[in-house]
Each structure stands twice: as structure tokens, then as C-alpha cells.
Design an enzyme around this catalytic site. Structure first.
Site, short mmCIF file in Angstrom:
data_model
loop_
_atom_site.label_atom_id
_atom_site.label_comp_id
_atom_site.label_asym_id
_atom_site.label_seq_id
_atom_site.Cartn_x
_atom_site.Cartn_y
_atom_site.Cartn_z
N TYR A 157 0.82 -1.22 0.00
CA TYR A 157 0.00 0.00 0.00
C TYR A 157 0.85 1.26 0.00
CZ TYR A 157 -3.24 -3.54 1.88
OH TYR A 157 -3.98 -4.68 2.09
N TYR A 204 -14.41 -5.12 3.83
CA TYR A 204 -13.06 -5.49 3.38
C TYR A 204 -12.84 -6.94 3.80
CZ TYR A 204 -8.11 -6.10 2.85
OH TYR A 204 -6.90 -6.60 2.46
#
Ligand code: PMP
Length: 426
Positions: A10, A138
Site C-alpha cells: 500500500y 473489506y
């Protein structure tokens, strides 16, 4: 400088400043190479529930390493895998009687979805092969999981063309302590989605009570109970992703317990091993399991990750469960919860701060949600100066500390979070 060989998650590598280098850890603290100590407010993506360097967990790993580090579970078995399966059946909600191992939360969810689809096919309903997920969900970064993450706010929209199409119901909006009447609108929205697409649904999957990476969205046990009833009504399996909520995070050992509900399939990871090794368990009720019993060899569940049931992971998970029970972690979590409520949710200056949209607390989880993500720019560096490691994302500044975090340490974390809003106002 040569380009880095290590590719971080990320992270835009072009602009990535050098990451703090961790050389060790003790309790809730990380030790850095430069001598700095940082109090970890997020316990390494919420998995290091016993903190770092826990002597009992380390000893369990060492003992197991002397005996057997790994062996395939295909056609063979061993004590740690069997003992952990028995222990998980004992501690999880009544009725989850069978345990299938894998190596991470994402793969545990893939296993759950595949199990649900095959269950429906073997019950004569092959058209029920899609998933119903919730907005703000998620469930992991593998393809099957990306397809059930929030398709708008999630980080996987780039892959929309590649992913299978699944169904989504609106994210629940009623808070944890809402009375049933206040949850009716959320339940009605779920019902109408099910009415529309149940004929092709294998399962409804949800992170019960706490949508974690989707912005720590919390909901009511009434919603979870209604989801159970609706799944029964529409012949859809209910899958709980307790990868983040499991092992105490919401104040009970499993979030399902707040609602008194048993899902058909439940996925555990993160805190399962106390974070000391990657592993996951997908549990199923007898009802699900029995759909795989047949004289047809291809009705078997055709899945088998190399490292499933790894003896080191199972042994450390057993030790983690023992510590959790013997050291009464639920009371530690209650203490952390009371502090988070008092020092964040009830704090007058935070409540009056116009940059803050909401403050939510559940179990050992607290989040300050701001209206504009820019209000959090600089908070990580600020916290580090105060000896605290925070990792906010989007509009959410949160803490999910290790349960061994002492009241003094918890206070230090909440002070850093609060301090940022006082400091950045100046
Ligand atoms: N489900 C939930 C609810 C999660 O929070 C996560 C990880 N943050 C996952 C699944 C995926 O787990 P892993 O990163 O171990 O694949």
C-alpha cells in the site's frame, strides 16, 4: 541510491521515505534500530494481541520447532492440528463443529466462499453461486476477496473488469447500541437486496459488528441477528469474517456472541496465532460439512494450501488460546474499553471539534472519524514524537491496541490521538 529491493504494501515507492527499522519488541512496544521505542497503537494490523516477545508464545514455538516444523496435512495428521481444531470447536459459537485450515485471512475467506458455492451445488442448487457482501466491507486482497470488498470506496476499483461480479447491500448505519427500531431501516435494505437476488446467492458474508478496514463502521447486534433470520428465510448461507473481530476485539471472544448467533461458516485469522505466525481457520457447521459427505469422490472439498495446519502455527495458536483464558483477557479488554470511552468518546474538546464527524468505541477498538482526510496529515509524525506508532488511513484515526497494553500505555495512546487535534488547531 539504487532502487529499493524491498517493495512495501500500500505504498507509492517513488515517494516512500525510509521506513523505521524495527529490531525487536516487548509487550506493546516496538524497538527501533536508532534506539527509539514506539508504543504500537495498532498491534501490527491488529494481530499481535499479546504484544511482542511474549515468553509463553515464544517457548511454545521453540518446543514445537524441536519436534516438527512442518508436515503436509494431505493424508497425514498431527497433534497440534487436531488439538487446535478441538479447541476452536470448543470456544467458537455452538454448532461450528469442523475446522479447515489455511495460511492467511484472505485465503480463509476464499475457502469460505468456495465451500458455500460447493455446498449449494451439492444440495442441488448450482444456480446459487454468487456472494452478497456489504458496502464498506473489506475481506482481503486476493481476487475472490477483492470481488467482495466495497467496489466504490475500496482500493480495488482498478480491477473491476477482472473480478467476478457479486452483489452488495448497503452498509448498516445504526450504531452498536441502537434499539431494534433504529435498526429496522438497515434490516429492510438487506431484506430488499436478498429479495432481489437470493435465487443466485450462495452466501451473505459480513464482518459482524465491525467493518474494520472499511472505516471501522460499527453496527448493532440486532442487524446481525436479522441477517441470520433472513439467511434462513432465503436459503442463503451466512459467513462471518471474524478475521479482525475474533479473539476479543469487540469485547467478547467473538463478535457473533454479542448477537447470540451461529453463522454457517466463520473465518478466523490474525489473533488466532496471537500474530506470531500467519494462519487461518474456516469453521463450518455440521449442516455445511455434511453436504460434502458422499460416495462421489468429486464431492470432496477440493482445496489444500501447502501450509494448512502448520504445526508451529497450530501450537502457538493453542498457547495463545490458553493465555487468553488463563490471564482473563476479556477483563483486560473491558479496562481498555472503559478508558477509550472516557478518554476519546466522552472527551469534551474532541466532541466540540468541528473537524471530527464521529468517535466510535467497541471493545478494544476506537476510531476518530474526521470529515476531511487532510485533518490527519502529519498525525503519524506527531504521534511518533510522542513515542506512539499510529497508522491512520483515509478519514480514520484509530487504535486497536494489544490487550497487554497497560492503562498508562493506553493513556499515552489516547493522549497522542487527542493531542494531535489540539496541536493541529494552532
Ligand atoms: N478479513 C478481514 C476482516 C480483515 O481485516 C483482513 C485483513 N486486514 C482480511 C480478511 C485479510 O487477511 P490477510 O491480510 O491475513 O489475508
Amino acid at each position: 541510491m539504487p532502487p529499493p529491493t524491498l517493495w512495501h504494501p500500500y505504498a507509492q515507492m517513488k515517494a516512500l521515505p525510509p521506513a523505521p527499522k524495527v529490531v525487536g519488541g516487548k509487550g506493546a512496544w516496538l524497538q527501533l534500530e536508532n534506539g527509539e521505542s514506539l508504543l504500537d497503537a495498532t498491534c501490527s494490523w491488529w494481530c499481535m494481541i499479546h504484544g511482542y516477545g511474549h515468553p509463553r508464545l515464544i517457548e511454545a514455538l521453540k518446543r514445537q520447532a524441536d519436534t516438527l516444523c512442518h508436515v503436509m496435512l494431505g493424508g497425514l495428521t498431527h497433534d497440534p492440528a487436531q488439538q487446535l481444531a478441538d479447541a476452536l470447536v470448543r470456544v467458537t459459537p455452538e454448532g461450528l463443529n469442523h475446522v479447515f485450515y489455511s495460511d492467511s485471512g484472505s485465503v480463509g475467506m476464499e475457502v469460505a466462499m468456495k465451500m458455500a458455492v460447493q455446498y449449494q451445488a451439492q444440495r442441488g442448487r448450482p444456480e446459487k453461486h454468487r456472494m452478497l457482501s456489504l458496502m464498506r466491507a473489506y475481506h482481503g486482497d486476493t481476487s475472490g476477496c477483492m470481488a467482495v470488498c466495497d467496489p466504490e470506496e475500496g482500493m480495488h476499483s482498478l480491477f473491476a473488469g477482472f473480478l467476478p461480479k457479486q452483489h452488495f447491500a448497503p452498509a448498516p448505519t445504526a450504531p452498536f447500541d441502537a434499539p431494534r427500531e433504529a435498526v429496522e431501516a438497515d434490516i429492510a435494505a438487506l431484506r430488499s437486496t436478498l429479495e432481489r437476488c437470493h435465487h443466485e446467492l450462495a452466501a451473505l458474508l459480513m464482518e459482524p459488528l465491525l467493518q474494520a478496514a472499511g472505516g471501522l463502521n460499527m453496527t448493532s447486534p440486532h442487524y446481525v441477528q436479522a441477517a441470520r433470520e433472513l439467511c434462513n428465510e432465503f436459503n442463503v448461507l451466512l459467513i462471518f469474517d471474524e478475521v479482525a473481530t475474533g479473539f476479543g476485539r469487540t469485547g467478547k471472544r467473538f463478535a457473533a456472541e454479542h448477537a447470540g448467533v451461529t453463522p454457517d461458516i466463520m473465518v478466523l485469522s490474525k489473533g488466532l496465532t496471537g500474530g506470531y505466525l500467519g494462519h487461518a481457520a474456516t469453521l463450518a457447521t455440521s449442516h455445511v460439512y455434511e453436504a460434502f459427505l458422499s460416495d462421489e469422490p468429486d464431492h470432496a472439498f477440493m482445496h489444500g494450501p501447502t501450509f494448512m495446519g502448520n504445526p508451529l502455527a497450530c501450537r502457538v495458536a493453542l498457547e495463545s488460546l490458553a493465555v487468553f483464558e488463563e490471564e482473563n483477557y476479556l477483563s483486560k479488554i473491558d479496562t481498555l474499553n472503559a478508558m477509550l470511552r472516557q478518554e476519546l468518546a466522552e472527551d469534551a474538546s474532541l466532541r466540540q471539534d468541528s473537524r471530527i464527524e464521529d468517535i466510535r468505541v467497541l471493545g478494544a477498538t476506537a476510531v476518530i472519524e474526521v470529515t476531511d482526510a487532510q485533518s490527519l496529515e502529519g498525525v503519524q509524525a506527531f504521534a511518533r514524537e510522542h513515542g506512539v506508532w499510529l497508522r491512520p488511513f483515509g478519514r480514520w484515526l484509530y487504535t486497536m491496541p494489544a490487550y497487554v497494553t497497560t492503562p498508562e500505555e493506553m493513556h499515552r495512546i489516547t493522549s497522542a490521538m487527542k493531542g494531535w487535534f489540539a496541536f493541529s488547531k494552532l
